[in-house]
Motif scaffolding. Structure first.
Motif, PDB file in Angstrom:
ATOM      1  N   LEU A  46       0.826  -1.206   0.000  1.00  0.00           N
ATOM      2  CA  LEU A  46       0.000   0.000   0.000  1.00  0.00           C
ATOM      3  C   LEU A  46       0.866   1.265   0.000  1.00  0.00           C
ATOM      4  CD1 LEU A  46      -2.936  -0.797   2.441  1.00  0.00           C
ATOM      5  CD2 LEU A  46      -3.036  -0.495  -0.030  1.00  0.00           C
ATOM      6  N   HIS A  47       1.914   1.262   0.792  1.00  0.00           N
ATOM      7  CA  HIS A  47       2.785   2.434   0.875  1.00  0.00           C
ATOM      8  C   HIS A  47       3.535   2.645  -0.441  1.00  0.00           C
ATOM      9  CE1 HIS A  47       4.498   5.633   3.262  1.00  0.00           C
ATOM     10  NE2 HIS A  47       5.721   5.284   2.891  1.00  0.00           N
ATOM     11  N   SER A  48       3.947   1.574  -1.059  1.00  0.00           N
ATOM     12  CA  SER A  48       4.657   1.664  -2.339  1.00  0.00           C
ATOM     13  C   SER A  48       3.736   2.187  -3.440  1.00  0.00           C
ATOM     14  CB  SER A  48       5.208   0.291  -2.713  1.00  0.00           C
ATOM     15  OG  SER A  48       5.861   0.337  -3.949  1.00  0.00           O
ATOM     16  N   VAL A  49       2.541   1.653  -3.519  1.00  0.00           N
ATOM     17  CA  VAL A  49       1.576   2.125  -4.515  1.00  0.00           C
ATOM     18  C   VAL A  49       1.192   3.580  -4.213  1.00  0.00           C
ATOM     19  CG1 VAL A  49      -0.794   1.834  -5.366  1.00  0.00           C
ATOM     20  CG2 VAL A  49       0.692  -0.158  -5.084  1.00  0.00           C
ATOM     21  N   GLY A  50       0.996   3.877  -2.942  1.00  0.00           N
ATOM     22  CA  GLY A  50       0.646   5.236  -2.544  1.00  0.00           C
ATOM     23  C   GLY A  50       1.718   6.244  -2.899  1.00  0.00           C
ATOM     24  N   ALA A  51       2.982   5.821  -2.837  1.00  0.00           N
ATOM     25  CA  ALA A  51       4.082   6.720  -3.200  1.00  0.00           C
ATOM     26  C   ALA A  51       3.990   7.108  -4.670  1.00  0.00           C
ATOM     27  CB  ALA A  51       5.423   6.052  -2.914  1.00  0.00           C
ATOM     28  N   ARG A  52       3.650   6.160  -5.498  1.00  0.00           N
ATOM     29  CA  ARG A  52       3.502   6.448  -6.929  1.00  0.00           C
ATOM     30  C   ARG A  52       2.317   7.379  -7.185  1.00  0.00           C
ATOM     31  NH1 ARG A  52       5.899   1.717  -6.195  1.00  0.00           N
ATOM     32  NH2 ARG A  52       7.410   0.929  -7.695  1.00  0.00           N
ATOM     33  N   VAL A  53       1.229   7.138  -6.480  1.00  0.00           N
ATOM     34  CA  VAL A  53       0.046   7.992  -6.629  1.00  0.00           C
ATOM     35  C   VAL A  53       0.347   9.404  -6.129  1.00  0.00           C
ATOM     36  CG1 VAL A  53      -2.352   8.321  -5.892  1.00  0.00           C
ATOM     37  CG2 VAL A  53      -1.548   6.042  -6.530  1.00  0.00           C
ATOM     38  N   MET A  54       1.035   9.514  -4.995  1.00  0.00           N
ATOM     39  CA  MET A  54       1.384  10.820  -4.449  1.00  0.00           C
ATOM     40  C   MET A  54       2.302  11.576  -5.405  1.00  0.00           C
ATOM     41  SD  MET A  54       3.968  12.775  -2.828  1.00  0.00           S
ATOM     42  CE  MET A  54       5.174  11.520  -2.540  1.00  0.00           C
ATOM     43  N   TYR A  55       3.248  10.893  -6.003  1.00  0.00           N
ATOM     44  CA  TYR A  55       4.150  11.536  -6.950  1.00  0.00           C
ATOM     45  C   TYR A  55       3.377  12.015  -8.176  1.00  0.00           C
ATOM     46  CZ  TYR A  55       8.595  12.641  -9.135  1.00  0.00           C
ATOM     47  OH  TYR A  55       9.645  13.314  -9.703  1.00  0.00           O
ATOM     48  N   GLY A  56       2.461  11.184  -8.639  1.00  0.00           N
ATOM     49  CA  GLY A  56       1.596  11.586  -9.753  1.00  0.00           C
ATOM     50  C   GLY A  56       0.744  12.796  -9.400  1.00  0.00           C
ATOM     51  N   ALA A  57       0.240  12.838  -8.169  1.00  0.00           N
ATOM     52  CA  ALA A  57      -0.552  13.991  -7.724  1.00  0.00           C
ATOM     53  C   ALA A  57       0.300  15.251  -7.684  1.00  0.00           C
ATOM     54  CB  ALA A  57      -1.169  13.704  -6.354  1.00  0.00           C
ATOM     55  N   SER A  58       1.569  15.118  -7.329  1.00  0.00           N
ATOM     56  CA  SER A  58       2.473  16.272  -7.330  1.00  0.00           C
ATOM     57  C   SER A  58       2.720  16.774  -8.752  1.00  0.00           C
ATOM     58  CB  SER A  58       3.805  15.909  -6.675  1.00  0.00           C
ATOM     59  OG  SER A  58       3.617  15.603  -5.326  1.00  0.00           O
ATOM     60  N   MET A  59       2.839  15.851  -9.699  1.00  0.00           N
ATOM     61  CA  MET A  59       3.000  16.246 -11.101  1.00  0.00           C
ATOM     62  C   MET A  59       1.727  16.908 -11.621  1.00  0.00           C
ATOM     63  SD  MET A  59       5.376  13.358 -12.912  1.00  0.00           S
ATOM     64  CE  MET A  59       4.520  11.912 -12.346  1.00  0.00           C
ATOM     65  N   LEU A  60       0.580  16.385 -11.206  1.00  0.00           N
ATOM     66  CA  LEU A  60      -0.698  16.976 -11.602  1.00  0.00           C
ATOM     67  C   LEU A  60      -0.829  18.393 -11.038  1.00  0.00           C
ATOM     68  CD1 LEU A  60      -3.442  16.432 -13.025  1.00  0.00           C
ATOM     69  CD2 LEU A  60      -4.293  15.755 -10.774  1.00  0.00           C
ATOM     70  N   TYR A  61      -0.377  18.602  -9.809  1.00  0.00           N
ATOM     71  CA  TYR A  61      -0.388  19.926  -9.184  1.00  0.00           C
ATOM     72  C   TYR A  61       0.446  20.908 -10.012  1.00  0.00           C
ATOM     73  CZ  TYR A  61       0.664  23.394  -5.450  1.00  0.00           C
ATOM     74  OH  TYR A  61       0.846  24.532  -4.703  1.00  0.00           O
ATOM     75  N   LEU A  62       1.618  20.475 -10.460  1.00  0.00           N
ATOM     76  CA  LEU A  62       2.461  21.339 -11.288  1.00  0.00           C
ATOM     77  C   LEU A  62       1.772  21.648 -12.615  1.00  0.00           C
ATOM     78  CD1 LEU A  62       5.051  22.896 -11.792  1.00  0.00           C
ATOM     79  CD2 LEU A  62       6.112  20.749 -12.537  1.00  0.00           C
ATOM     80  N   LEU A  63       1.189  20.652 -13.235  1.00  0.00           N
ATOM     81  CA  LEU A  63       0.477  20.859 -14.495  1.00  0.00           C
ATOM     82  C   LEU A  63      -0.677  21.844 -14.298  1.00  0.00           C
ATOM     83  CD1 LEU A  63      -0.140  20.141 -17.463  1.00  0.00           C
ATOM     84  CD2 LEU A  63      -1.564  18.275 -16.575  1.00  0.00           C
ATOM     85  N   ALA A  64      -1.447  21.667 -13.240  1.00  0.00           N
ATOM     86  CA  ALA A  64      -2.575  22.560 -12.963  1.00  0.00           C
ATOM     87  C   ALA A  64      -2.092  23.982 -12.707  1.00  0.00           C
ATOM     88  CB  ALA A  64      -3.365  22.039 -11.766  1.00  0.00           C
ATOM     89  N   ALA A  65      -0.972  24.126 -12.008  1.00  0.00           N
ATOM     90  CA  ALA A  65      -0.434  25.458 -11.732  1.00  0.00           C
ATOM     91  C   ALA A  65      -0.002  26.147 -13.028  1.00  0.00           C
ATOM     92  CB  ALA A  65       0.743  25.359 -10.761  1.00  0.00           C
ATOM     93  N   VAL A  66       0.630  25.403 -13.914  1.00  0.00           N
ATOM     94  CA  VAL A  66       1.050  25.979 -15.197  1.00  0.00           C
ATOM     95  C   VAL A  66      -0.170  26.372 -16.024  1.00  0.00           C
ATOM     96  CG1 VAL A  66       2.167  25.455 -17.409  1.00  0.00           C
ATOM     97  CG2 VAL A  66       3.293  24.835 -15.262  1.00  0.00           C
ATOM     98  N   LEU A  67      -1.173  25.513 -16.048  1.00  0.00           N
ATOM     99  CA  LEU A  67      -2.381  25.813 -16.825  1.00  0.00           C
ATOM    100  C   LEU A  67      -3.166  26.982 -16.241  1.00  0.00           C
ATOM    101  CD1 LEU A  67      -3.636  22.234 -17.740  1.00  0.00           C
ATOM    102  CD2 LEU A  67      -2.485  23.899 -19.214  1.00  0.00           C
ATOM    103  N   ALA A  68      -3.130  27.157 -14.937  1.00  0.00           N
ATOM    104  CA  ALA A  68      -3.811  28.296 -14.316  1.00  0.00           C
ATOM    105  C   ALA A  68      -3.046  29.590 -14.562  1.00  0.00           C
ATOM    106  CB  ALA A  68      -3.973  28.056 -12.816  1.00  0.00           C
ATOM    107  N   TRP A  69      -1.738  29.466 -14.722  1.00  0.00           N
ATOM    108  CA  TRP A  69      -0.892  30.648 -14.898  1.00  0.00           C
ATOM    109  C   TRP A  69      -0.849  31.102 -16.354  1.00  0.00           C
ATOM    110  CZ3 TRP A  69       4.511  29.989 -16.713  1.00  0.00           C
ATOM    111  CH2 TRP A  69       5.166  31.217 -16.858  1.00  0.00           C
ATOM    112  N   LYS A  70      -0.421  30.220 -17.240  1.00  0.00           N
ATOM    113  CA  LYS A  70      -0.119  30.627 -18.609  1.00  0.00           C
ATOM    114  C   LYS A  70      -1.363  31.078 -19.379  1.00  0.00           C
ATOM    115  CE  LYS A  70       3.670  31.046 -20.897  1.00  0.00           C
ATOM    116  NZ  LYS A  70       4.378  32.280 -20.832  1.00  0.00           N
TER     117      LYS A  70
END
Length: 122
Positions: A46-70
């Motif tokens: 669970l922790h290993s799978v969760g780490a991948r999901v959390m990392y993906g959520a961090s990438m999604l946060y960056l994508l959303a921030a760029v899309l909200a900005w540009k």
């Protein structure tokens, strides 16, 4: 034209908010799975799978921030915050793989606090 820019900015802001909520939730679930890691046989998976999901959520946060900005014409500040968070998430993953709990656990707490703070600012 102004209505279209406002609608684009609103959509970008909503996506950014959802991304921050998702990130905060996944970090919290990582803390729960870390507890399960200590008490059950399936906690490591669970922790290993969760780490991948959390990392993906961090990438999604960056994508959303760029899309909200540009295209929306928003502030570049969320992009800097999201980029910094992705760096922290990368360090967190490296520390987890290297089994360095003395740094991995406090960094996880820091990340959760920063994510809640970003959520509160929205």
């Amino acid at each position: 034209m102004a209505t279209q820019v406002t609608a684009t900015a609103q959509r970008g802001s909503t996506f950014l908010h959802v991304a921050i909520v998702l990130q905060t939730l996944t970090i919290f679930l990582q803390a729960v799975s870390a507890g399960l890691l200590l008490t059950s046989s399936y906690g490591e998976v669970l922790h290993s799978v969760g780490a991948r999901v959390m990392y993906g959520a961090s990438m999604l946060y960056l994508l959303a921030a760029v899309l909200a900005w540009k295209p929306g014409g928003g502030s570049p500040r969320p992009v800097r915050h999201a980029s910094g968070f992705l760096v922290l998430a990368s360090v967190q993953v490296i520390l987890g793989i290297a089994h360095v709990p003395s740094l991995h656990l406090p960094l996880g707490v820091l990340m959760f606090g920063l994510s809640v703070l970003a959520l509160a600012r929205r």
